[in-house]
Design an enzyme around this catalytic site. Sequence first.
Site, PDB file in Angstrom:
ATOM      1  N   ASN B 195       0.846  -1.191   0.000  1.00 29.67           N
ATOM      2  CA  ASN B 195       0.000   0.000   0.000  1.00 29.67           C
ATOM      3  C   ASN B 195       0.883   1.244   0.000  1.00 29.67           C
ATOM      4  OD1 ASN B 195      -1.962   2.144   1.283  1.00 29.67           O
ATOM      5  ND2 ASN B 195      -3.192   0.455   0.503  1.00 29.67           N
ATOM      6  N   HIS B 415     -12.851  17.662  -5.541  1.00 30.85           N
ATOM      7  CA  HIS B 415     -11.853  16.678  -5.095  1.00 30.85           C
ATOM      8  C   HIS B 415     -10.668  17.390  -4.467  1.00 30.85           C
ATOM      9  CE1 HIS B 415      -8.581  13.531  -5.901  1.00 30.85           C
ATOM     10  NE2 HIS B 415      -9.329  13.091  -4.917  1.00 30.85           N
ATOM     11  N   GLU B 504     -13.905   6.128   2.655  1.00 26.61           N
ATOM     12  CA  GLU B 504     -13.372   4.929   2.010  1.00 26.61           C
ATOM     13  C   GLU B 504     -12.979   3.998   3.148  1.00 26.61           C
ATOM     14  OE1 GLU B 504     -10.327   4.014  -1.587  1.00 26.61           O
ATOM     15  OE2 GLU B 504      -9.533   5.125   0.095  1.00 26.61           O
ATOM     16  N   GLU B 510     -11.422   0.271  -6.419  1.00 28.58           N
ATOM     17  CA  GLU B 510     -10.203   0.606  -7.159  1.00 28.58           C
ATOM     18  C   GLU B 510      -9.211  -0.551  -7.206  1.00 28.58           C
ATOM     19  OE1 GLU B 510      -8.723   4.016  -5.089  1.00 28.58           O
ATOM     20  OE2 GLU B 510      -7.996   2.878  -3.380  1.00 28.58           O
TER      21      GLU B 510
END
Lengths: 705, 705
Positions: B195, B415, B504, B510
């Site tokens: 990650n 965003h 999230e 994704e």
Amino acid sequence: MKRLSFIWLIVVYYAFAKACPAQTITSPNKAFELKVSLSQEGTPQYQLDYKGDAVVETSSLGFEIKDDEKSLKNDFEMVGTATSTFDETWEPVWGEESEIRNHYNELEVDLKQKETNRLMTLRFRLFDDGLGFRYEFPQQEFTYFIIKEELTEFAMTGDHTAYWIAGDYDTQEYDYTTSKLSEIRGLHESSISGNASQTPIKPTGVQTALMMKTDDGLYINIHEAALIDYSAMHLMLYDENMVFTSHLTPDVNGDKAYMQAPTTTPWRTVIVGDDATDILASRMTYNLNDPVAIEDTSWIKPVKYVGVWWEMITGKSSWSYTDELPAIQLGKTDYSKLEPNSTHAATTEHVKEYIDFAAKHGFDAVLVEGWNVGWEDWFGNSKDYVFDFVTPYPDFDVEEVHEYAQANDVKMIMHHETSGATRNYERHLDTAFQFMKKYDYDAVKTGYVGNVMPRGEHHYGQWLVNHYQYVLEKAADYEIMINAHEAVRPTGIARTYPNLIGNESARGTEFQAFGGSKPNHTTILPFTRLIGGPMDYTPGIFEMDISKLNPLNDSHGNFTIANQLGLYVVMYSPLQMAADLPENYNRFLDAFQFIKDVPVDWSKSVYLEAEPGEYITTARKDKNSDNWFVGNSNGTTPRTALVDLDFLEKGKKYIATIYADAADAHYKTNPQAYKITTKKVTSKSDLKIYTAPGGGFGISIVEVD
Amino acid sequence: MKRLSFIWLIVVYYAFAKACPAQTITSPNKAFELKVSLSQEGTPQYQLDYKGDAVVETSSLGFEIKDDEKSLKNDFEMVGTATSTFDETWEPVWGEESEIRNHYNELEVDLKQKETNRLMTLRFRLFDDGLGFRYEFPQQEFTYFIIKEELTEFAMTGDHTAYWIAGDYDTQEYDYTTSKLSEIRGLHESSISGNASQTPIKPTGVQTALMMKTDDGLYINIHEAALIDYSAMHLMLYDENMVFTSHLTPDVNGDKAYMQAPTTTPWRTVIVGDDATDILASRMTYNLNDPVAIEDTSWIKPVKYVGVWWEMITGKSSWSYTDELPAIQLGKTDYSKLEPNSTHAATTEHVKEYIDFAAKHGFDAVLVEGWNVGWEDWFGNSKDYVFDFVTPYPDFDVEEVHEYAQANDVKMIMHHETSGATRNYERHLDTAFQFMKKYDYDAVKTGYVGNVMPRGEHHYGQWLVNHYQYVLEKAADYEIMINAHEAVRPTGIARTYPNLIGNESARGTEFQAFGGSKPNHTTILPFTRLIGGPMDYTPGIFEMDISKLNPLNDSHGNFTIANQLGLYVVMYSPLQMAADLPENYNRFLDAFQFIKDVPVDWSKSVYLEAEPGEYITTARKDKNSDNWFVGNSNGTTPRTALVDLDFLEKGKKYIATIYADAADAHYKTNPQAYKITTKKVTSKSDLKIYTAPGGGFGISIVEVD
């Protein structure tokens, strides 16, 4: 900044030689010669000579880079060099003089690390009073890197005498030690006194600006200029060979600086002079900063002020409103339901008394601390939401105070103590500045007492340096002047942002109520702390026996009244406080007259005589009249100062009013003994003035028809 | 929140007994019994029984305090206890149902540490579906302290099956592992995938909400509620005795939380049920949060949206505008002089196509990522000034887009990727929100990709938890809705701040373009991540072969089209995206009809059947009509779901449109095989619907006259 004159001659040559001859430039007056070369290993080096002798012997340059075996230490080749000359005179918004000449010869050395193809440029500027140089990283693939340490050396030529305080990531508020370089290691631990936040750099770390004197009587000063988005530099002494190396303030992870090319480091400065006064007269630090970045500076004005402050510092009064709770929570604690204590100073009525006093004696402004909620548990608790900067205590009526001040033609100075909680301050900054504008405050004293947040960061690391700059620039947007306490020591950025009218960043007068400072403290500060910019030293204490203000405080101020007057000239600042209580000034109104008369902005400064740790005598001409003022601060040895008045305009007559130590004055035993005399003088006059231990004098010189 | 009914019976008794008898309460339905006692050493303990058997065996409570030998572990005595009953029904602003009952019996246990006189209160709330408890610190001399670790135990009764991801201070984006508790240690390392920022908690750390199942078929869920100004809790398993202990996220110095009394910790929750659907139906997490803190919530509206996003996620397009420079500097880099790349997605023209598509198909809004300058080097550089949130790229005309969206009655979604630079975001927050209001954006997707700043802090530590809350509350001031990505997993605070319409905080869709997720992923998320609040999962991907969008990306989405439709009902959120490209929806417009029809706000929810890791079937009634929708997500085993429609109104007739997997559908080999059928149904109908591996279905049920 108005550009007065401008000469810029560029002589460029590019040497793509495989061999790397030493590059040499001289200062405009030829007194200095700088040599830049590469060692056998490809390490960049410089050497600085003054009048034919080395001042800085061959010293290496470079960086340790995090997670990078190669770093930026060696394997360099010169891929180009360029020299140029610059000569410009500019006008500062405020300052020791109304015009400053910026005149240097420059050498640019473009380096490439052979194996990595990384590019690094060294830029040297050689002035008539010393050297400035910095590292530059042009745009390249080597974009992001983390500095583990800067490896800049300053190789001294001998065991100089140094006037130093211990390096520390969080405080500069130490008393100075005068010693040989070789003695620093042994004296280091004992040089460190307690502070609300401190992280000393052992075993031989010292702070800049570092003042030194060689056995041959040469004066050398090492500091930095234009500290922007980088960590403050300290110096670590390798005393086996008297080499200083740079030691940057780390972040919480031990990293020293996060870099993104294209970028530069701050300038590293070496000021050199045959006389100590040459160091005081140097403008190199400002000259290495960018020109003013604020278009309209008309709102930036020097300030002489009094304040509700010394009574809390001495413990006579309190910042806090109540003693009822062990802790408070902003927005949850209802102050209106709490019992007020009897010591809270910042009440509407008491502040009005200060406004009356300021108005009566012609001060510009009144500072008030402890006006806003949160002081009950503000300190030492690592508390995040410690202040909101806009909510007054129940007994402070901000509107009423504002109207009263306005009616009396006095400005109020805001106070924002952050307790080091920088995130909290940034969150409230816009609101706090808007609040200031609403109530007509145009200057704020900020404070960062105690350990900072984010926790683990240091006062002088890149994160905090960035914060102070953010506050300064945002303040400029609001047309607000900043006087930052416990922030990083200044490096001349007030040239670019002249709304930075003051900093503390050293041991201020408050320590005279915390146990005292050495009697010669103010004979050193102008050589060290003040090299980077003015200090809000808050002089003017007339009552040295602090127990008279607070019976529980047996501190003693180590100075005489005449010394305190001299500081208004010796310790240049566009922001000067008369720090004592009105009641103490009322006892000595004749001496107080000097504080009332002394200007806070000057057109000329003449450094008459100086020896760090011993004495300083400075003369300055008022920017707004033809009056001159002379100040002296004396160390522990009684002395007679010789004041040659040949700076006065030839042929004119003046009356000098001399505020001097009495013959029996002494900082410890008889500090309030002064005498005031007047004398007719001309440019041919010499004054001989006795200065007591911890003494000094102030002189006002007014033209007579 | 409108208060619908309110019963609050208080039965108080104070037991100042020297002896400490166990304190006991039961849940309103008597199914649970809670015992609270002190051990011989004076350590507080609790035990939770369900239907006569222990669910949580005797478990200790307390804290390790920094620099404090004594800590808050033992030597306690009970100085008072109190019990009470609370019963209230409230209306959420949005949710799975229009009314929520908050009904519990409460036990307060007031403790004093004998030697230190420190006070600590334990507050237990026993609901019909489980237990919530927290620590409280009343005002006292023991005011400031630093938690080194919270010592809350959850002693399990056996080697349960767990549905877990590794504990981590910086990411929750792992695939779930199903295993026995005793197997966690052995599987831990392999459960961790890469990650952008990750700090796994070894060797047995797991995240909450943790879902478990006992060998007896009991379902247990451990999480927390109302995480405010504290660090997120993980669980460390001591597998020699199957005891979980709390493991808080540390700050950069290893400290877990800074406390100032009076204060409380978040609630620790244990939800228990005989059927897995009981866990899905629980509202305990919301009930343990404070009522709504926003006076006027009329501006908070559920949103169905499309966006310029999946094409960047798949690598078909780019967020960045240019490939010309290795790095950029905001305010210094002149984009107008740079060569645009050919991949930048957020151009005015392209965004208009999305607006057209949204308008045509009735979507509320369009999200656009990559509209603002800074994406060229936004990630992985620990860059501070990475975005300014207000400057568009040269090819994105914010005014033109705004006008076009308004003319088409479509909202734009803002965003704000922060790249983890929280100080920079906070500095720009007011300006960014003002920019949003100017251009009529009323929702923002925030992002915290990569390691956070201040450097060394973690995504789930107190510093960041405080940041997310600050942004949320400031957004509420501006009437802006927040959808925070990479922020801490929610804990029901959307009850108090319902402008938090999404998070999230788990492995979202994704990852189907980053190599794929396990086919049963969405049969677990509702039992884990969704316990604390809705997820912006971004379903609706119709093209599983990612190489068709980007030949360089060989990822495969592990689900069927019918599964994707089912998620709009199974994965409750007031914010739902149709994440795929318009061109892919245009290929399957009959299936797309379900996404167009499905509501995003509900008056009732019925959890028909569920088994974590295997399947979930959920029915919900539209808040704004009498229509019902049913959704199913299926794991890897093909299965026939039984949908009992007895939730429909008796006597009424409906048409059900069933979007189901084709008989030969399979997530890997045939994911786009679906069939759409319609059927007349009533409350007496049962539907049997085949679900493929990685499949599912969606049903819309509309009343017919």
